[in-house]
Design an enzyme around this catalytic site. Structure first.
Site, PDB file in Angstrom:
ATOM      1  N   THR A  13      13.829  -3.447  10.996  1.00 21.84           N
ATOM      2  CA  THR A  13      13.823  -2.674  12.244  1.00 21.84           C
ATOM      3  C   THR A  13      13.911  -3.583  13.463  1.00 21.84           C
ATOM      4  OG1 THR A  13      12.285  -1.235  11.087  1.00 21.84           O
ATOM      5  CG2 THR A  13      12.622  -0.810  13.421  1.00 21.84           C
ATOM      6  N   ALA A  43      19.617 -13.987   8.021  1.00 23.77           N
ATOM      7  CA  ALA A  43      19.248 -13.893   6.609  1.00 23.77           C
ATOM      8  C   ALA A  43      18.506 -12.592   6.346  1.00 23.77           C
ATOM      9  CB  ALA A  43      18.343 -15.062   6.216  1.00 23.77           C
ATOM     10  N   LYS A 105       2.182 -11.705  14.184  1.00 28.10           N
ATOM     11  CA  LYS A 105       0.800 -11.922  14.640  1.00 28.10           C
ATOM     12  C   LYS A 105      -0.088 -12.473  13.548  1.00 28.10           C
ATOM     13  CE  LYS A 105       1.349  -7.251  13.834  1.00 28.10           C
ATOM     14  NZ  LYS A 105       2.282  -6.249  14.315  1.00 28.10           N
ATOM     15  N   ILE A 136       4.991  -5.530  25.881  1.00 25.71           N
ATOM     16  CA  ILE A 136       4.180  -5.856  27.071  1.00 25.71           C
ATOM     17  C   ILE A 136       4.054  -7.369  27.186  1.00 25.71           C
ATOM     18  CG2 ILE A 136       1.993  -5.473  28.248  1.00 25.71           C
ATOM     19  CD1 ILE A 136       1.434  -3.239  26.173  1.00 25.71           C
ATOM     20  N   LYS A 205      -4.390  -9.810  16.664  1.00 23.25           N
ATOM     21  CA  LYS A 205      -3.929  -9.908  18.051  1.00 23.25           C
ATOM     22  C   LYS A 205      -5.041 -10.412  18.967  1.00 23.25           C
ATOM     23  CE  LYS A 205      -0.559  -6.215  17.247  1.00 23.25           C
ATOM     24  NZ  LYS A 205      -0.450  -4.723  17.189  1.00 23.25           N
ATOM     25  N   GLY A 302       7.679  -0.958  17.902  1.00 22.32           N
ATOM     26  CA  GLY A 302       9.000  -0.349  17.960  1.00 22.32           C
ATOM     27  C   GLY A 302      10.082  -1.421  18.022  1.00 22.32           C
TER      28      GLY A 302
END
Lengths: 436, 436
Positions: A13, A43, A105, A136, A205, A302
């Site tokens: 994605t 790849a 992360k 962000i 995070k 996203g």
């Protein structure tokens, strides 16, 4: 000037999003960066899958090391995820003197200390804006824009799935399990939602944010982590009646004796801007001594939001290509030799206010017993909400909001309250932060 | 490494704040920047005034050019304000090959094109994060963090005084003049509040934001500017009933035919995060094609918030000192030769929804006349609120919310409505943006 050549690891994605954004905004990006940024090789484990982007002009391979080892490539973008092959490939790229951009992360939280040390040795940069808060620019804000400040604390809604669930529970009076199923069917939550709802993703995070805020090494293993699976519709409603919303926050706070690193459901006053961050959106509120409070808000996940952060990193790294490594922004905001290993306080040493919810027999003296226990432990009460038992029931609901107190004191208070004959043997406890 | 030597022009509120923040956070800043940043010389018109900071170790002068001409100084910080001596001194510093940091929005909005051209010629940087949004790193966010995006529009609450006034009007049902007097006594508003309440200050800032968002030259003189002085308590209340809040927004929007640049009171849905930015706080909401909506929030003015932005610029400039000028972030986000002079659309070409409020005789057919006029001009109605006249009065209040329409069409509609025999001869019109 010649285009910067990017090698992409992973065409899922986010990978497809990066290809799409670089192509669509090619001109806009060149106008800013002063040169084009092009994916020349990519790849993917399975080359037969149809991708949601135009791959023409990109040499494809199913072996990540082909990309990493390609001498033509200036910057490797790692979008494989996880800490297996991603870890290997990032180190391999660094060892070959290549710059790396990653959205990973877990990799940074768990192996960042090693990765950054190796990158510094080799004079390359590993950029990771996309690892926290999706699109962000919170890494950039804390690392660069707040460089004049001593950062006191930060609190972030840094997992979109969890925030979606809590928002739906409040807005529509739904149950946790019910919303989770919907989140899974909408694709927000994975089939195994543990990473999201148990706070592991948020803890990764928070680990990163705390390091760049305080100049401490990454230490994921010391983050106290509590999920949202036990939050009930009832608690959401009581919180609202008292003027609060429940959010799953990652909190890092500097104290005289060390730093608090904790991820847990938290009541926050509903008038705070961050209390109004709903659905899958993320936000990070940072308190710093000079600027005061600033907040950074946007989509935390996203394809294209994450791609936005990856491309921003690509532009930054492109600008840094010819810069003396000592003049670049340090990986963890502070110069490596200036990192200080401040102690991470155990959760028992945390200082926070609390929301308590318990069931007790509906007879005189019960509330007095409870408030006496709190008083004995020097815990001040800010608000009490007592509800008469429903018909046929004999137990009343008692909700208490306390002032800030050392967590170990609260543990003891709860132990004593649960031992009372007149109370049910479980007290629900949710931490509360005023964030002011 | 030797400390970077800073020369300060202006020792007012912000200047003292910069001295204070650099001293207090000296260690934190050095840990980040890799070297110390020290004010070594400062100029102030009146050296007899007591300052709210420790000036020991700083050579003082009452002649700005002494600082600018000092060959020991690496970076000049301009905090004089205005476009007179500040303009002269900034150009003088550039001509001597010195880097400049400024918080001066008027100077950048009015003379930025010339200043940046001169700075590029001389290979120096002029940094201006503090010019917009005080301590909020919105310049850095747009210029660097959104570099992968095509920016579609932005909308900002970029004047704290105006936002304080509108917040108080809504929260406490107070009148404009009443709150303005209080703002003046609190020191938020100047004795001459024109710059704030007429939108001039916001227009300076919008000029800068639009340039770095779209890659267009600074063109303050083309910004449509409307103040908040005619907003009434009544309109604030009607807006609230319809689910909106009135904010003084600076809006820049890219359209196929050019860009809209406008500052005016605006109704926005109360559920939008930016609608909940209250008091003197600022926020900028940016819509970009890849990331979607991001928002940057914090204190838009004040000594230390502004100092926070100045010091962040000092750290950035310090890092850029030895960098090839072509590799630095361009002043206006886009390479100077890549700026495009997109036409700024006249306000008549703007497309926005409207809130209309008028008084009309309370008799049959009046609303029909009005809606027919709107229909004839293809203006769709989204909501109508009609209030019966108060006792003894004969006029009813009619409030109409329309869909988005070209402003010139709305001008014509209002002309026709005002010409009706049955309506009072003034229609209040406030633009409305859904910001989604």
């Amino acid at each position: 000037m010649e285009a910067v050549k990017v090698g992409l690891l992973g065409l899922g994605t986010v990978g497809s999003g990066v290809v799409r954004v670089l192509a669509r905004n090619d001109e806009e990006i060149s106008r800013r960066a002063g040169r084009a940024i092009r994916v020349v090789r990519a790849a993917s484990r399975d080359l037969s899958v149809r991708r949601d982007c135009d791959l023409s002009g990109i040499a494809l391979t199913d072996r990540a090391q082909d990309v990493v080892d390609d001498p033509d490539i200036d910057i490797v973008v790692e979008l494989i995820g996880g800490t297996g092959i991603a870890y290997e490939m990032v180190l391999r790229a660094i060892d070959q003197g290549k710059h790396v951009v990653t959205a990973n992360k877990a990799l940074i939280a768990l192996h960042g200390n090693e990765i950054f040390a190796r990158a510094s040795e080799r004079g390359v940069t590993v950029a990771f804006e996309a690892a926290v808060g999706g699109g962000i620019p919170v890494i950039k804000a804390i690392r660069e824009a707040l460089a004049g400040n001593t950062i006191e604390w930060l609190a972030g809604i840094i997992n979109g799935t969890g925030n979606f669930i809590l928002s739906e529970m409040r807005d529509k009076g739904r149950d946790f399990e019910d919303v989770l199923s919907e989140a899974q069917s909408l694709g927000y939550a994975e089939a195994d939602p543990t990473f999201d709802v148990e706070g592991i993703d948020a803890a990764h995070k928070l680990t990163i944010l705390a390091s760049i805020a305080f100049g401490i090494p990454l230490q994921y293993e010391r983050v106290y982590t509590e999920g949202i699976t036990r939050i009930t519709r009832e608690d959401v409603t009581y919180a609202a009646e008292l003027g609060y919303r429940i959010k799953h926050l990652g909190i890092a706070r500097r104290r005289d004796s060390g730093v608090e690193l904790r991820v847990h459901p938290t009541l926050i006053p509903h008038r705070r801007l961050i209390a109004n961050v709903d659905g899958v959106m993320n936000a990070v509120l940072v308190r710093a001594d000079a600027v005061g409070s600033t907040l950074y808000y946007g989509p935390g996940a996203g394809a294209e939001p994450t791609a936005s952060a990856v491309v921003a990193d690509l532009v930054d790294v492109t600008r840094a290509l010819t810069v003396d490594p000592n003049n670049r922004v340090p990986h963890l905001a502070f110069q490596p030799e200036a990192l200080i290993d401040l102690p991470v306080l155990p959760i028992g040493e945390a200082v926070t206010a609390y929301y308590l919810h318990l069931r007790a027999q509906d007879r005189p003296g019960v509330l007095a017993d409870i408030t006496r226990i709190l008083g004995d432990l020097s815990i001040s009460i800010e608000a009490v909400l007592q509800r008469q038992p429903a018909e046929e029931a004999t137990d009343a609901s008692i909700v208490i909001v306390t002032a800030a107190v050392r967590e170990a004191n609260m543990d003891e208070a709860i132990r004593r309250i649960e031992a009372l004959d007149t109370t049910a043997d479980h007290v629900t406890r949710i931490r509360l932060e005023n964030l002011n």
